[in-house]
Design a protein around this motif. Structure first.
Motif, PDB file in Angstrom:
ATOM      1  N   ARG A  76      51.663 -81.823  38.390  1.00 29.55           N
ATOM      2  CA  ARG A  76      50.604 -80.842  38.142  1.00 29.55           C
ATOM      3  C   ARG A  76      49.222 -81.459  38.317  1.00 29.55           C
ATOM      4  O   ARG A  76      48.316 -80.852  38.878  1.00 29.55           O
ATOM      5  CB  ARG A  76      50.746 -80.292  36.718  1.00 29.55           C
ATOM      6  CG  ARG A  76      51.983 -79.450  36.495  1.00 29.55           C
ATOM      7  CD  ARG A  76      51.807 -78.054  37.014  1.00 29.55           C
ATOM      8  NE  ARG A  76      50.750 -77.333  36.324  1.00 29.55           N
ATOM      9  CZ  ARG A  76      50.359 -76.109  36.630  1.00 29.55           C
ATOM     10  NH1 ARG A  76      50.938 -75.474  37.638  1.00 29.55           N
ATOM     11  NH2 ARG A  76      49.398 -75.512  35.947  1.00 29.55           N
ATOM     12  N   VAL A  77      49.072 -82.697  37.811  1.00 28.71           N
ATOM     13  CA  VAL A  77      47.778 -83.360  37.895  1.00 28.71           C
ATOM     14  C   VAL A  77      47.420 -83.674  39.352  1.00 28.71           C
ATOM     15  O   VAL A  77      46.267 -83.527  39.766  1.00 28.71           O
ATOM     16  CB  VAL A  77      47.779 -84.641  37.038  1.00 28.71           C
ATOM     17  CG1 VAL A  77      46.543 -85.470  37.316  1.00 28.71           C
ATOM     18  CG2 VAL A  77      47.861 -84.284  35.561  1.00 28.71           C
ATOM     19  N   LEU A  78      48.408 -84.096  40.148  1.00 30.08           N
ATOM     20  CA  LEU A  78      48.145 -84.533  41.514  1.00 30.08           C
ATOM     21  C   LEU A  78      48.226 -83.399  42.538  1.00 30.08           C
ATOM     22  O   LEU A  78      48.010 -83.647  43.724  1.00 30.08           O
ATOM     23  CB  LEU A  78      49.133 -85.633  41.911  1.00 30.08           C
ATOM     24  CG  LEU A  78      48.987 -86.952  41.154  1.00 30.08           C
ATOM     25  CD1 LEU A  78      50.088 -87.908  41.553  1.00 30.08           C
ATOM     26  CD2 LEU A  78      47.621 -87.573  41.413  1.00 30.08           C
ATOM     27  N   ARG A  79      48.540 -82.188  42.111  1.00 30.51           N
ATOM     28  CA  ARG A  79      48.646 -81.077  43.053  1.00 30.51           C
ATOM     29  C   ARG A  79      47.344 -80.849  43.823  1.00 30.51           C
ATOM     30  O   ARG A  79      47.358 -80.690  45.049  1.00 30.51           O
ATOM     31  CB  ARG A  79      49.047 -79.801  42.322  1.00 30.51           C
ATOM     32  CG  ARG A  79      49.300 -78.617  43.253  1.00 30.51           C
ATOM     33  CD  ARG A  79      49.616 -77.356  42.456  1.00 30.51           C
ATOM     34  NE  ARG A  79      48.479 -76.953  41.655  1.00 30.51           N
ATOM     35  CZ  ARG A  79      47.447 -76.221  42.107  1.00 30.51           C
ATOM     36  NH1 ARG A  79      47.429 -75.833  43.359  1.00 30.51           N
ATOM     37  NH2 ARG A  79      46.462 -75.885  41.309  1.00 30.51           N
ATOM     38  N   PRO A  80      46.161 -80.857  43.148  1.00 26.45           N
ATOM     39  CA  PRO A  80      44.935 -80.697  43.937  1.00 26.45           C
ATOM     40  C   PRO A  80      44.727 -81.814  44.956  1.00 26.45           C
ATOM     41  O   PRO A  80      44.197 -81.573  46.042  1.00 26.45           O
ATOM     42  CB  PRO A  80      43.824 -80.717  42.861  1.00 26.45           C
ATOM     43  CG  PRO A  80      44.503 -80.298  41.602  1.00 26.45           C
ATOM     44  CD  PRO A  80      45.890 -80.860  41.705  1.00 26.45           C
ATOM     45  N   VAL A  81      45.146 -83.030  44.610  1.00 27.44           N
ATOM     46  CA  VAL A  81      45.010 -84.135  45.562  1.00 27.44           C
ATOM     47  C   VAL A  81      45.866 -83.856  46.798  1.00 27.44           C
ATOM     48  O   VAL A  81      45.467 -84.121  47.936  1.00 27.44           O
ATOM     49  CB  VAL A  81      45.406 -85.466  44.901  1.00 27.44           C
ATOM     50  CG1 VAL A  81      45.296 -86.608  45.898  1.00 27.44           C
ATOM     51  CG2 VAL A  81      44.531 -85.735  43.687  1.00 27.44           C
ATOM     52  N   GLY A  82      47.077 -83.318  46.580  1.00 24.23           N
ATOM     53  CA  GLY A  82      47.932 -82.963  47.711  1.00 24.23           C
ATOM     54  C   GLY A  82      47.321 -81.879  48.571  1.00 24.23           C
ATOM     55  O   GLY A  82      47.419 -81.911  49.806  1.00 24.23           O
ATOM     56  N   VAL A  83      46.669 -80.900  47.927  1.00 25.23           N
ATOM     57  CA  VAL A  83      46.014 -79.829  48.683  1.00 25.23           C
ATOM     58  C   VAL A  83      44.879 -80.397  49.530  1.00 25.23           C
ATOM     59  O   VAL A  83      44.726 -80.057  50.713  1.00 25.23           O
ATOM     60  CB  VAL A  83      45.484 -78.748  47.710  1.00 25.23           C
ATOM     61  CG1 VAL A  83      44.662 -77.716  48.469  1.00 25.23           C
ATOM     62  CG2 VAL A  83      46.645 -78.075  46.995  1.00 25.23           C
ATOM     63  N   ILE A  84      44.075 -81.291  48.931  1.00 32.76           N
ATOM     64  CA  ILE A  84      42.968 -81.906  49.670  1.00 32.76           C
ATOM     65  C   ILE A  84      43.495 -82.737  50.835  1.00 32.76           C
ATOM     66  O   ILE A  84      42.959 -82.692  51.948  1.00 32.76           O
ATOM     67  CB  ILE A  84      42.117 -82.771  48.720  1.00 32.76           C
ATOM     68  CG1 ILE A  84      41.467 -81.893  47.647  1.00 32.76           C
ATOM     69  CG2 ILE A  84      41.061 -83.538  49.493  1.00 32.76           C
ATOM     70  CD1 ILE A  84      40.739 -82.669  46.586  1.00 32.76           C
ATOM     71  N   THR A  85      44.557 -83.505  50.589  1.00 34.59           N
ATOM     72  CA  THR A  85      45.127 -84.338  51.648  1.00 34.59           C
ATOM     73  C   THR A  85      45.657 -83.488  52.798  1.00 34.59           C
ATOM     74  O   THR A  85      45.417 -83.790  53.979  1.00 34.59           O
ATOM     75  CB  THR A  85      46.254 -85.205  51.070  1.00 34.59           C
ATOM     76  OG1 THR A  85      45.734 -86.005  49.999  1.00 34.59           O
ATOM     77  CG2 THR A  85      46.838 -86.121  52.137  1.00 34.59           C
ATOM     78  N   ALA A  86      46.392 -82.422  52.461  1.00 33.98           N
ATOM     79  CA  ALA A  86      46.933 -81.556  53.513  1.00 33.98           C
ATOM     80  C   ALA A  86      45.821 -80.892  54.314  1.00 33.98           C
ATOM     81  O   ALA A  86      45.900 -80.785  55.547  1.00 33.98           O
ATOM     82  CB  ALA A  86      47.846 -80.494  52.887  1.00 33.98           C
ATOM     83  N   ARG A  87      44.758 -80.457  53.636  1.00 34.20           N
ATOM     84  CA  ARG A  87      43.649 -79.816  54.350  1.00 34.20           C
ATOM     85  C   ARG A  87      42.930 -80.828  55.237  1.00 34.20           C
ATOM     86  O   ARG A  87      42.548 -80.509  56.378  1.00 34.20           O
ATOM     87  CB  ARG A  87      42.679 -79.207  53.340  1.00 34.20           C
ATOM     88  CG  ARG A  87      41.512 -78.469  53.955  1.00 34.20           C
ATOM     89  CD  ARG A  87      41.967 -77.337  54.859  1.00 34.20           C
ATOM     90  NE  ARG A  87      42.904 -76.451  54.215  1.00 34.20           N
ATOM     91  CZ  ARG A  87      42.569 -75.447  53.391  1.00 34.20           C
ATOM     92  NH1 ARG A  87      41.296 -75.222  53.139  1.00 34.20           N
ATOM     93  NH2 ARG A  87      43.482 -74.675  52.857  1.00 34.20           N
ATOM     94  N   ALA A  88      42.750 -82.045  54.750  1.00 30.41           N
ATOM     95  CA  ALA A  88      42.078 -83.068  55.551  1.00 30.41           C
ATOM     96  C   ALA A  88      42.885 -83.406  56.801  1.00 30.41           C
ATOM     97  O   ALA A  88      42.317 -83.671  57.868  1.00 30.41           O
ATOM     98  CB  ALA A  88      41.848 -84.320  54.710  1.00 30.41           C
TER      99      ALA A  88
END
Length: 385
Positions: free
Chosen positions: A116-128
């Protein structure tokens, strides 16, 4: 991200398991402290205590009101010891099993929490990873409560806004530069093909010669402006003390003849102001501002040049400029009026070079439209002692 999730899981799970082990250890120690006396209190028969008979009993309210024969007390003590050992053994077994279940649940909960904590990081990585020149308009737009990761996503979106604007500006710059360079080449070729196709008269050759020289001069000016803009965009390669007031005075004196030819009055008030920077680029900055103020004016107009602790200010009379178009004038090839390809018109790089040189020196260039016509341009630069 999986490695970071594993590390967070190990950290969270380890801390939760350690907290559970400490809590169960504390409970075991506290229970073992009083389990024997509690069992002994439960198994010894009630009797009136004789102060002179039997061994001493535990100091409790029950011990002060009961009496036990020595033989029975020994048996009761053995029974209480055995019962206490059995209770502690059972407690230890149950605690160990509970701790194992608790540790498993803690690891599972930690894995879920880390995801849950790292989900936004995954979203940012995928978008980048998906970003390219064709989809720079996409944004993360993370929907999450305020926090560090929400701030990171918003910062990333802001960075994409700036990158999109920069890429769009560079694309416009390349397209405009290609167009500006192609136009004089086309004029030169057309003049050469039409004028020199047959045996032209001397006056026609002279006209073509003058036309080709003017076109070449315009192309040279354009290329020089593009090179200067590229150099200023790269930043300063050298710094030295420069008197901005003296530079302004020298530049305005060099433009006095052109101003007189255009019937424009130039009023200069330049105080000594020390600036740490490149003297050549600062000379171009002042020249472009004053030259623009002189050329984009009307006969009988005026130019006011001021240099002080606040920087450089150049104001002129001239055509009325719409306030909403003023910020666009600092972009390359932008003009207040459509280009007519007249001699000495310029390529529309003047204010963009001013803004670029100001940025290279850690300053800023701004402009405002005068109510009666013309512009007031201001350049603020960090000063030195």
């Amino acid at each position: 991200m999986s490695s970071e999730r594993a590390r967070l899981t190990a950290l969270y799970g380890g801390l939760l398991t350690l907290a559970g082990a400490l809590l169960m250890g504390l409970v075991y120690v506290l229970v073992s402290e009083g389990v024997y006396s509690s069992v002994l209190t439960a198994v010894v028969p009630a009797a009136r205590l004789d102060a002179a008979s039997g061994p001493a009993l535990p100091t409790s309210d029950w011990a002060q009101t009961t009496v036990v024969q020595p033989g029975r007390y020994a048996v009761a003590q053995k029974v209480s010891t055995a019962a206490g050992d059995a209770a502690l053994s059972q407690l230890l077994t149950v605690s160990a099993l509970s701790l194992a279940v608790y540790a498993a649940l803690s690891v599972g909960l930690a894995w879920w929490m880390a995801g849950r904590v790292l989900r936004p990081v995954g979203v940012i990585t995928a978008r980048a990873r998906r970003l390219s020149g064709s989809n720079l308009h996409e944004r993360i737009a993370l929907k999450a409560p305020p926090g560090e990761l929400k701030e990171l996503a918003d910062t990333f979106d802001g960075m994409l806004d700036r990158i999109e604007q920069l890429v769009a500006a560079r694309q416009r710059f390349a397209a405009n530069a290609a167009h500006e360079l192609r136009t004089p080449l086309a004029v030169q070729r057309a003049a050469a093909e039409i004028g020199l196709a047959d045996d032209p008269p001397p006056e026609k050759v002279a006209w073509i010669r003058e036309k080709l020289i003017d076109t070449a001069a315009g192309s040279e000016q354009l290329i020089e402006g593009l090179l200067l803009l590229a150099v200023s965009d790269e930043g300063l390669r050298r710094r030295e003390p420069v008197d901005l007031g003296a530079t302004t005075t020298t530049v305005t004196e060099a433009l006095a003849a052109e101003a007189a030819e255009r019937d424009v009055t130039v009023d200069v008030a330049a105080r000594p102001v020390g600036v740490e920077g490149d003297p050549v680029l600062l000379d171009h900055l002042v020249h472009n501002l004053v030259a623009n103020a002189v050329r984009h004016n009307h006969p009988g107009g005026a130019v006011r040049v001021r240099v002080g602790p606040g920087g450089l200010e150049v104001a002129n009379t001239g055509p009325v400029v719409a306030p909403e178009t003023v910020p666009l004038l600092f972009e390359p090839f932008r003009r207040a009026r459509a280009r007519r390809h007249a001699p000495g018109e310029g390529a529309g790089l003047g204010l963009s070079i001013v803004a670029s040189v100001a940025r290279a020196h850690g300053g800023e260039a701004t402009a405002t439209a005068n109510p009666g016509g013309g512009l007031t341009a201001r350049v603020t630069l960090p000063t030195c002692a």
